[in-house]
Design a protein around this motif. Structure first.
Motif, mmCIF file in Angstrom:
data_model
loop_
_atom_site.group_PDB
_atom_site.id
_atom_site.type_symbol
_atom_site.label_atom_id
_atom_site.label_comp_id
_atom_site.label_asym_id
_atom_site.label_seq_id
_atom_site.Cartn_x
_atom_site.Cartn_y
_atom_site.Cartn_z
ATOM 1 N N GLY A 142 0.756 -1.381 0.039
ATOM 2 C CA GLY A 142 -0.001 -0.155 -0.068
ATOM 3 C C GLY A 142 0.926 1.188 -0.073
ATOM 4 O O GLY A 142 1.681 1.344 0.732
ATOM 5 N N LEU A 143 0.707 2.116 -0.863
ATOM 6 C CA LEU A 143 1.628 3.200 -1.031
ATOM 7 C C LEU A 143 0.604 4.478 -0.740
ATOM 8 O O LEU A 143 -0.712 4.625 -1.327
ATOM 9 N N ALA A 198 -8.574 -2.211 2.377
ATOM 10 C CA ALA A 198 -8.098 -1.487 3.430
ATOM 11 C C ALA A 198 -7.192 -0.440 2.700
ATOM 12 O O ALA A 198 -7.191 0.667 3.619
ATOM 13 N N ILE A 199 -6.478 -0.799 1.893
ATOM 14 C CA ILE A 199 -5.561 0.211 1.341
ATOM 15 C C ILE A 199 -6.190 1.468 0.914
ATOM 16 O O ILE A 199 -5.846 2.526 0.951
ATOM 17 N N HIS A 200 -7.111 1.171 0.041
ATOM 18 C CA HIS A 200 -8.032 2.168 -0.734
ATOM 19 C C HIS A 200 -8.639 2.851 0.389
ATOM 20 O O HIS A 200 -8.867 4.402 0.234
ATOM 21 N N ALA A 201 -9.438 2.210 1.166
ATOM 22 C CA ALA A 201 -9.844 2.862 2.214
ATOM 23 C C ALA A 201 -9.090 4.189 2.847
ATOM 24 O O ALA A 201 -9.580 5.328 3.311
ATOM 25 N N ALA A 202 -7.756 3.719 3.221
ATOM 26 C CA ALA A 202 -6.834 4.543 3.757
ATOM 27 C C ALA A 202 -6.340 5.585 2.790
ATOM 28 O O ALA A 202 -5.275 6.112 3.126
ATOM 29 N N GLY A 203 -6.801 5.728 1.523
ATOM 30 C CA GLY A 203 -6.592 6.720 0.693
ATOM 31 C C GLY A 203 -5.146 6.356 -0.203
ATOM 32 O O GLY A 203 -4.842 7.119 -0.895
ATOM 33 N N GLY A 204 -4.727 5.214 -0.156
ATOM 34 C CA GLY A 204 -3.646 4.514 -0.895
ATOM 35 C C GLY A 204 -3.821 4.016 -2.216
ATOM 36 O O GLY A 204 -5.041 3.607 -2.643
ATOM 37 N N HIS A 236 -5.870 5.388 9.439
ATOM 38 C CA HIS A 236 -7.481 5.166 8.955
ATOM 39 C C HIS A 236 -7.598 3.733 9.627
ATOM 40 O O HIS A 236 -7.111 2.961 9.862
ATOM 41 N N ASN A 237 -9.007 3.946 10.048
ATOM 42 C CA ASN A 237 -9.603 2.919 11.170
ATOM 43 C C ASN A 237 -9.404 1.549 10.406
ATOM 44 O O ASN A 237 -9.269 0.448 11.013
ATOM 45 N N ALA A 238 -9.994 1.536 9.009
ATOM 46 C CA ALA A 238 -9.940 0.408 8.335
ATOM 47 C C ALA A 238 -8.385 -0.276 8.270
ATOM 48 O O ALA A 238 -8.549 -1.608 8.354
ATOM 49 N N LEU A 239 -7.548 0.551 8.282
ATOM 50 C CA LEU A 239 -6.294 -0.265 7.893
ATOM 51 C C LEU A 239 -5.846 -0.459 9.326
ATOM 52 O O LEU A 239 -5.168 -1.765 9.401
#
Length: 296
Positions: free
Chosen positions: A94-95, A194-200, A101-104
């Protein structure tokens, strides 16, 4: 010092030395976060992603080191999530994530518990092989970081059980060996989500290292794309030209972006930060995805 925003908005990345895959002692790397940053600066790396296994613990310390010393390097917040697919362990990087972020964080907690359970079971199997207290010693080596099979291999090496770390995998803790314990990682889809949820953005790490036939590798990439994966690592220091061409062809065929990284763990003659990392022509660099997200 260049900020992440400056990096996102910068148009010409061809002049930058970029390494988007590295590790610290917060997982199975040999250097502390400040030591890794210092080494990257000495090697004139412009952009470095720290991608510890199922951990983001290194990122605050690394960024503090950069800010306090006004170092000319940009840190990309990253992570390498272990996932399972068809009996294989597949790593998803994940970059440009939001580490808190909660999901991550929820996924990290689950992954760390799986790591601990696996490590305990591995220690029990090694005890049956005649090697007592390997788990305790591996835990000491890991410290507050993520415990990995590499820590077990180091213990066996230090005890003289094996002559090199790879032999520990080949004889005891590798897949199908006496002390191997099947991991219980998340799915590729869960890692990507999870990565996408954290904006990555989600990148499949080192696809050539999974010991898959071309047919199975294609199946893996198809499933990764179906899980909304964003890119493939198409450049690693020890890849040959044919392997790079193959990875680039998969990117082009499945409309995936290209990433590159050393997968640096420790200084050695085989691996170094930034070594042999050049984005191929006609690739869509993963940072273009960051740029497009910044504009939306």
């Amino acid at each position: 010092m260049m900020s992440t925003t400056d990096l996102t908005n910068k148009q010409d990345f061809s002049t930058l030395r970029v390494d988007l895959h590295s590790h610290t002692r917060c997982s199975d790397g040999a250097l502390t976060p400040p030591e890794l940053i210092a080494r990257a600066v000495n090697l004139q790396i412009d952009v470095l992603a720290i991608t510890d296994h199922d951990s983001v613990d290194a990122l605050v310390s690394a960024q503090q080191t950069i800010v306090e010393n006004q170092l000319p390097i940009t840190l990309i917040n990253g992570i390498e999530i272990s996932s399972q697919w068809q009996g294989f362990e597949i790593h998803i990087v994940g970059l440009n994530i939001i580490p808190t972020h909660n999901a991550l964080q929820t996924l990290i907690t689950q992954q760390q518990q799986h790591r601990e359970n696996r490590a305990i079971a591995m220690g029990e199997k090694l005890a049956k092989c005649g090697f007592d207290n390997v788990y305790a010693d591996a835990k000491t080596l890991a410290g507050a970081g993520s415990i990995t099979r590499a820590h077990f291999a180091k213990v066996l090496l230090q005890r003289g059980v094996v002559s090199k770390m790879q032999a520990a995998f080949d004889k005891y803790i590798g897949k199908g060996k006496r002390a191997y314990v099947k991991p219980q990682w998340c799915s590729i889809a869960d890692a990507v989500a999870a990565i996408h949820a954290a904006g990555g953005v989600a990148v499949m790490a080192h696809p050539i290292r999974y010991d898959l036939t071309s047919k199975w590798l294609r199946r893996l990439i198809v499933d990764f794309k179906a899980a909304a994966g964003d890119g493939l690592e198409v450049v690693l220091p020890q890849m040959n030209n044919e392997q790079r061409k193959l990875m680039l062809s998969f990117c082009q065929e499945y409309d995936l972006h290209a990433s590159m990284g050393s997968d640096f763990h420790q200084p050695s003659r085989w691996s170094e930060l930034g070594r042999n990392l050049t984005m191929p022509e006609h690739a869509k660099p993963i940072w273009q995805l960051w740029q497009s997200k910044a504009l939306n």
